[in-house]
Scaffold this active site. Structure first.
Site, PDB file in Angstrom:
ATOM      1  CG  PHE A   1      -2.204  -0.901   0.783  1.00  0.00           C
ATOM      2  CD1 PHE A   1      -2.053  -2.284   0.720  1.00  0.00           C
ATOM      3  CD2 PHE A   1      -3.426  -0.357   0.439  1.00  0.00           C
ATOM      4  CE1 PHE A   1      -3.093  -3.104   0.319  1.00  0.00           C
ATOM      5  CE2 PHE A   1      -4.478  -1.169   0.027  1.00  0.00           C
ATOM      6  CZ  PHE A   1      -4.311  -2.533  -0.022  1.00  0.00           C
TER       7      PHE A   1
ATOM      8  N   GLY B   1      -9.916   4.223  -4.048  1.00  0.00           N
ATOM      9  CA  GLY B   1     -11.363   4.190  -4.253  1.00  0.00           C
ATOM     10  C   GLY B   1     -11.907   2.817  -3.969  1.00  0.00           C
TER      11      GLY B   1
ATOM     12  CB  CYS C   1     -14.026  -1.219   1.196  1.00  0.00           C
ATOM     13  SG  CYS C   1     -14.756  -2.724   0.534  1.00  0.00           S
TER      14      CYS C   1
ATOM     15  CE  LYS D   1     -19.300   0.040   2.466  1.00  0.00           C
ATOM     16  NZ  LYS D   1     -18.865  -0.451   3.770  1.00  0.00           N
TER      17      LYS D   1
HETATM   18  C1  UGA Z   1     -10.100  -3.203   0.843  1.00  0.00           C
HETATM   19  C2  UGA Z   1      -9.109  -3.794   1.876  1.00  0.00           C
HETATM   20  O1  UGA Z   1      -7.815  -3.915   1.268  1.00  0.00           O
HETATM   21  C3  UGA Z   1      -9.582  -5.168   2.355  1.00  0.00           C
HETATM   22  O2  UGA Z   1      -8.710  -5.656   3.363  1.00  0.00           O
HETATM   23  C4  UGA Z   1     -10.998  -5.007   2.939  1.00  0.00           C
HETATM   24  O3  UGA Z   1     -11.515  -6.251   3.367  1.00  0.00           O
HETATM   25  C5  UGA Z   1     -11.915  -4.451   1.857  1.00  0.00           C
HETATM   26  O4  UGA Z   1     -11.402  -3.168   1.430  1.00  0.00           O
HETATM   27  C6  UGA Z   1     -13.282  -4.296   2.461  1.00  0.00           C
HETATM   28  O5  UGA Z   1     -13.444  -3.516   3.404  1.00  0.00           O
HETATM   29  O6  UGA Z   1     -14.184  -5.074   2.100  1.00  0.00           O
HETATM   30  P1  UGA Z   1     -10.544  -3.530  -1.775  1.00  0.00           P
HETATM   31  O7  UGA Z   1     -11.623  -2.509  -1.643  1.00  0.00           O
HETATM   32  O8  UGA Z   1     -10.806  -4.765  -2.555  1.00  0.00           O
HETATM   33  O9  UGA Z   1     -10.082  -4.038  -0.313  1.00  0.00           O
HETATM   34  O10 UGA Z   1      -9.339  -2.775  -2.458  1.00  0.00           O
HETATM   35  P2  UGA Z   1      -7.770  -2.575  -2.193  1.00  0.00           P
HETATM   36  O11 UGA Z   1      -6.983  -3.601  -2.884  1.00  0.00           O
HETATM   37  O12 UGA Z   1      -7.502  -2.380  -0.766  1.00  0.00           O
HETATM   38  O13 UGA Z   1      -7.547  -1.177  -2.954  1.00  0.00           O
HETATM   39  C7  UGA Z   1      -8.247   0.008  -2.554  1.00  0.00           C
HETATM   40  C8  UGA Z   1      -7.821   1.190  -3.396  1.00  0.00           C
HETATM   41  O14 UGA Z   1      -6.489   1.594  -3.073  1.00  0.00           O
HETATM   42  C9  UGA Z   1      -7.824   0.941  -4.902  1.00  0.00           C
HETATM   43  O15 UGA Z   1      -8.345   2.068  -5.551  1.00  0.00           O
HETATM   44  C10 UGA Z   1      -6.346   0.739  -5.232  1.00  0.00           C
HETATM   45  O16 UGA Z   1      -5.999   1.008  -6.547  1.00  0.00           O
HETATM   46  C11 UGA Z   1      -5.701   1.713  -4.260  1.00  0.00           C
HETATM   47  N1  UGA Z   1      -4.285   1.430  -3.937  1.00  0.00           N
HETATM   48  C12 UGA Z   1      -3.968   0.291  -3.262  1.00  0.00           C
HETATM   49  C13 UGA Z   1      -3.305   2.334  -4.272  1.00  0.00           C
HETATM   50  O17 UGA Z   1      -3.574   3.393  -4.898  1.00  0.00           O
HETATM   51  N2  UGA Z   1      -2.010   2.090  -3.917  1.00  0.00           N
HETATM   52  C14 UGA Z   1      -1.664   0.961  -3.239  1.00  0.00           C
HETATM   53  O18 UGA Z   1      -0.454   0.806  -2.933  1.00  0.00           O
HETATM   54  C15 UGA Z   1      -2.652   0.042  -2.907  1.00  0.00           C
END
Ligand code: UGA
Length: 424
Positions: free
Chosen positions: A245, A253, A256, A259
């Site tokens: 991360f 976005g 999850c 919100k």
């Molecule tokens: C997220 C959490 O990672 C999960 O642990 C959690 O269970 C889930 O929300 C939830 O509450 O249900 P998710 O929404 O699938 O999972 O997405 P992520 O992989 O966490 O990514 C979230 C956002 O951060 C994306 O827009 C992604 O592109 C961005 N991101 C992620 C970055 O810009 N940089 C990073 O290094 C990692």
């Protein structure tokens, strides 16, 4: 092995149902959407999730997974009832609990004595008590067991969790939950419901914080002439920080983070605590969408009005078809507001989105364009034939909002290239 009901067949419910049945449990999954239930009963998954189709089919064939739109049928014999229902964002940022309250009220009539209602949805602190009172049952326990599944890797996250959190006031219910997760070797956090509910919000808020932090560092790198990619790599080697991360991008976005962060801020506000830190995390994220659009403007005489901008990737991240709160769509919105003509291509998106012309191929989307913005880190964008693409563009300009391309190589093809947080 147990009899399990899963109420709600969204991505959390479906993953939970399919995975628990593959472990040998007998699972009944219900959802109010009968169209979805029909599809699921025929082995068709309504969502794009790696490995889910296969697991769904094998679980259906084994007879251990069944679907229905009848909550009574799903819950009446169950030892565990998992609530996997949506908690959308309300008018003031709060989580809307109405789906959970309604379901709890209904299933309270049918639960067998001694069963355990497990809340997997992300719910405000105190919701376990709300479910308890909606059930109107003193012979049933309610447990908070938040999910930490990421879209795109939900199955492997389910089978290999970093931790399992069990928030319960009943030692018997905690014991039963531990039996259910007996085959898992992950650490188990046994705690009270309010702490379990807070852990879920804190985890998502912290991950969002890491991304906003690195996006701020990226902005600083651009000004001082440093390279955020190297900064991020070096930070990651520090085991106190960790390497995940920390990829800068177009902002965070999805269904999850936005919100849940908003709900945490609202929960704090409601109790008289100004969580200004998290408000800053959100402000950095909003600014990131604008920063990406500004990068395009910089090379187009300061304005995108009347310019054709092609956006590659519409989903909120790669390996999902989910468009909810996608940073890419926020960028498209800003472009449209600024008078740009927006075209797009995404491997999982077709059909109509107001103001955006969606094409079936990246080459068609980029044809005659003044700039390309790479907004989602899809694998196919890393290996696209950029030489071919540049020929059809009016102005070969690439804004790589995910830093997935090799700047030298791309510039060698005649493009003007700009990434995030570096000037190489
Ligand atoms: C997220 C959490 O990672 C999960 O642990 C959690 O269970 C889930 O929300 C939830 O509450 O249900 P998710 O929404 O699938 O999972 O997405 P992520 O992989 O966490 O990514 C979230 C956002 O951060 C994306 O827009 C992604 O592109 C961005 N991101 C992620 C970055 O810009 N940089 C990073 O290094 C990692």
């Amino acid at each position: 092995m147990f009899k399990i009901a899963v109420v709600g067949a969204g991505y959390v419910g479906l993953t939970t149902a399919a995975c628990l049945s593959s472990l040998g449990n007998e699972v009944r999954c219900s959802d109010i959407d009968s169209l979805k239930i029909n599809k699921l009963s025929n082995g068709i998954s309504p969502i794009f999730e790696r490995g889910l189709d296969e697991l769904l089919l094998s679980s259906l064939q084994s007879g251990r997974l069944q679907f229905s739109s009848d909550n009574k049928w799903a819950v009446e014999k169950a030892d565990f009832v998992f609530l996997c229902l949506p908690t959308p964002q309300g008018m003031n940022g709060e989580a809307d609990l109405s789906y959970i309250e309604l379901a709890a009220k209904e299933i309270g009539q049918y639960l067998k004595s001694g069963s355990i209602v497990v809340n997997k949805s992300t719910v405000p602190v105190g919701s376990t008590s709300i479910v308890e009172s909606e059930l109107h049952r003193t012979d049933v326990s309610v447990v908070s067991n938040p999910e930490f599944l990421r879209e795109g890797s939900a199955l492997s996250d389910f089978f290999n969790p970093d931790r399992i959190v069990i928030g319960s006031r009943s030692p018997e219910a905690t014991g039963m939950m531990k039996k259910l997760y007996d085959s898992f070797s992950s650490p188990i956090i046994e705690t009270d419901p309010a702490t379990a509910e807070t852990i879920k919000y804190a985890a998502n808020a912290f991950l969002a914080t890491k991304i906003s932090f690195i996006n701020s560092v990226a902005a600083m790198c651009e000004v001082v002439g440093a390279d955020v990619r190297v900064v991020s790599k070096a930070l990651g080697y520090d085991s106190r920080i960790g390497d995940s991360f920390l990829s800068p991008g177009p902002g965070w976005g999805g269904s999850c983070f936005p919100k849940d962060v908003a709900a945490m801020i609202k929960m704090a506000d409601d109790t008289g605590y100004d969580f200004s830190f998290l408000k800053g995390v959100v402000a950095v994220n909003e600014a990131q969408f604008v920063r990406i659009v500004d990068k395009a403007k910089k090379y187009l005489d300061g304005s995108v009005t009347g310019k054709k901008i092609a956006v590659l990737g519409l989903t909120f991240k790669a390996n999902t078809d989910d468009l909810r709160d996608s940073p890419s769509l926020k960028i498209c919105e800003l472009l449209i507001q600024s008078g740009a003509i927006v075209t797009a291509y995404d491997p999982t998106v077709s059909g109509q989105i107001v103001g955006i012309s969606i094409f079936e191929s990246p080459f068609d989307a980029c044809s005659n364009s003044d700039a390309v913005i790479i907004a989602t880190e899809w694998e196919e964008f890393k290996t696209l034939d950029y030489a071919k693409l540049s020929v059809s563009m009016k102005n070969p300009l690439i804004i790589d909002a995910r830093n997935i391309l090799n700047p030298e190589f791309i510039r060698g093809l005649g493009y003007v290239y700009e990434g995030v947080g570096h000037s190489l």
